[in-house]
Scaffold this motif. Sequence first.
Motif, short mmCIF file in Angstrom:
data_model
loop_
_atom_site.label_atom_id
_atom_site.label_comp_id
_atom_site.label_asym_id
_atom_site.label_seq_id
_atom_site.Cartn_x
_atom_site.Cartn_y
_atom_site.Cartn_z
N ILE A 126 41.59 25.50 53.67
CA ILE A 126 40.83 24.28 53.95
C ILE A 126 39.54 24.25 53.14
O ILE A 126 39.10 23.20 52.70
CB ILE A 126 40.53 24.15 55.46
CG1 ILE A 126 41.84 24.12 56.25
CG2 ILE A 126 39.68 22.94 55.76
CD1 ILE A 126 42.76 22.96 55.90
N THR A 127 38.92 25.41 52.98
CA THR A 127 37.68 25.47 52.20
C THR A 127 37.86 26.38 51.00
O THR A 127 38.78 27.20 50.95
CB THR A 127 36.51 26.03 53.06
OG1 THR A 127 36.84 27.34 53.51
CG2 THR A 127 36.22 25.12 54.23
N ASN A 128 36.99 26.19 50.02
CA ASN A 128 36.93 27.06 48.85
C ASN A 128 35.47 27.48 48.69
O ASN A 128 34.85 27.23 47.69
CB ASN A 128 37.45 26.32 47.62
CG ASN A 128 37.57 27.24 46.43
OD1 ASN A 128 37.66 28.46 46.58
ND2 ASN A 128 37.55 26.68 45.24
N TRP A 129 34.94 28.09 49.73
CA TRP A 129 33.53 28.45 49.81
C TRP A 129 33.28 29.76 49.10
O TRP A 129 34.05 30.70 49.24
CB TRP A 129 33.15 28.55 51.29
CG TRP A 129 31.71 28.80 51.54
CD1 TRP A 129 31.15 29.98 51.93
CD2 TRP A 129 30.65 27.86 51.45
NE1 TRP A 129 29.80 29.82 52.09
CE2 TRP A 129 29.47 28.53 51.80
CE3 TRP A 129 30.59 26.51 51.10
CZ2 TRP A 129 28.22 27.90 51.81
CZ3 TRP A 129 29.36 25.89 51.12
CH2 TRP A 129 28.20 26.57 51.47
N GLU A 130 32.21 29.82 48.34
CA GLU A 130 31.82 31.06 47.69
C GLU A 130 30.55 31.55 48.35
O GLU A 130 29.47 31.05 48.08
CB GLU A 130 31.62 30.85 46.20
CG GLU A 130 32.93 30.57 45.49
CD GLU A 130 32.79 30.52 43.99
OE1 GLU A 130 31.73 30.94 43.47
OE2 GLU A 130 33.73 30.07 43.34
N GLY A 131 30.71 32.48 49.26
CA GLY A 131 29.60 33.01 50.03
C GLY A 131 30.13 33.49 51.36
O GLY A 131 31.31 33.80 51.50
N SER A 132 29.27 33.53 52.35
CA SER A 132 29.69 33.99 53.67
C SER A 132 29.87 32.79 54.60
O SER A 132 29.22 31.77 54.45
CB SER A 132 28.67 34.96 54.25
OG SER A 132 27.41 34.34 54.36
N ILE A 133 30.79 32.95 55.53
CA ILE A 133 31.04 31.91 56.54
C ILE A 133 30.92 32.55 57.91
O ILE A 133 31.45 33.64 58.14
CB ILE A 133 32.45 31.29 56.38
CG1 ILE A 133 32.53 30.49 55.08
CG2 ILE A 133 32.78 30.39 57.58
CD1 ILE A 133 33.86 29.81 54.85
N GLY A 134 30.23 31.86 58.80
CA GLY A 134 30.12 32.32 60.17
C GLY A 134 31.10 31.55 61.04
O GLY A 134 32.28 31.43 60.71
N SER A 135 30.62 30.96 62.09
CA SER A 135 31.50 30.22 63.00
C SER A 135 31.88 28.87 62.40
O SER A 135 31.23 28.37 61.48
CB SER A 135 30.82 30.04 64.35
OG SER A 135 29.64 29.28 64.20
N HIS A 136 32.95 28.30 62.94
CA HIS A 136 33.41 26.99 62.49
C HIS A 136 33.90 26.19 63.68
O HIS A 136 34.28 26.76 64.71
CB HIS A 136 34.51 27.13 61.43
CG HIS A 136 35.73 27.83 61.94
ND1 HIS A 136 35.81 29.20 62.04
CD2 HIS A 136 36.91 27.36 62.38
CE1 HIS A 136 36.99 29.54 62.51
NE2 HIS A 136 37.68 28.43 62.73
N GLN A 137 33.89 24.87 63.54
CA GLN A 137 34.34 23.99 64.62
C GLN A 137 34.94 22.72 64.02
O GLN A 137 34.37 22.14 63.09
CB GLN A 137 33.15 23.62 65.52
CG GLN A 137 33.52 22.79 66.73
CD GLN A 137 34.35 23.59 67.71
OE1 GLN A 137 34.03 24.73 68.02
NE2 GLN A 137 35.41 23.00 68.21
N VAL A 138 36.08 22.30 64.53
CA VAL A 138 36.73 21.07 64.10
C VAL A 138 36.14 19.92 64.89
O VAL A 138 35.92 20.03 66.10
CB VAL A 138 38.26 21.15 64.32
CG1 VAL A 138 38.95 19.89 63.84
CG2 VAL A 138 38.83 22.38 63.63
N SER A 139 35.87 18.79 64.22
CA SER A 139 35.29 17.62 64.90
C SER A 139 36.27 17.06 65.93
O SER A 139 37.49 17.27 65.82
CB SER A 139 34.92 16.54 63.89
OG SER A 139 36.08 16.03 63.26
N PRO A 140 35.79 16.35 66.94
CA PRO A 140 36.67 15.81 67.98
C PRO A 140 37.79 14.91 67.46
O PRO A 140 38.87 14.86 68.04
CB PRO A 140 35.72 15.02 68.88
CG PRO A 140 34.39 15.69 68.69
CD PRO A 140 34.38 16.12 67.25
N ASP A 141 37.56 14.21 66.33
CA ASP A 141 38.61 13.36 65.77
C ASP A 141 39.51 14.13 64.78
O ASP A 141 40.48 13.59 64.27
CB ASP A 141 38.03 12.12 65.11
CG ASP A 141 37.14 12.43 63.90
OD1 ASP A 141 37.03 13.61 63.51
OD2 ASP A 141 36.54 11.48 63.36
N GLY A 142 39.18 15.40 64.51
CA GLY A 142 39.99 16.23 63.63
C GLY A 142 39.81 15.97 62.15
O GLY A 142 40.50 16.56 61.33
#
Length: 161
Positions: A126-142
């Motif tokens: 879903i992401t192509n992040w270059e760095g660190s990722i902590g927590s994540h959350q999907v929005s209520p509408d997805g």
Amino acid sequence: MFPHLHRILLILACCTPAFGAGVETWSPEMSMHVETIDKVVPSPDGEWVAYTRTRAVMAKEKSEMVTQIHVARCDGSRRFQLTAGEKSATSPTFSPDSEYVYFLSRRSGELNIWRISIEGGEAQSITNWEGSIGSHQVSPDGKWIAFLGRKKDVELERAKL
């Protein structure tokens, strides 16, 4: 007050040494056979639960703990491993419609957010992040995903070379 308490205590005192007989002493080697369960998350529709299961992988060239995501119906039926592979899958969260499980993994080298159908199959990045990722959350509408992240410090990376 408790007339039979003395008898129960006497029986327990006599039986306790028997419980320890023949039991091996706990060792680091034994701990490598223990799998841990963590991060238990119910689905929004209340039908499923996702959880992580961590086990030791001991091979000639590799010695590490690998975590994968498992799912089960809330009544305990239909339990199965949802993710697989050499890289861990952690931090499961459900989509609002309970059709997908989002998770963190280094499958692509960097830690990113992935998504897999509750029925299994191939996970999608879903992401192509270059760095660190902590927590994540999907929005209520997805439609959106919010996450805590920090981009790679290019200067710091250069200094490491």
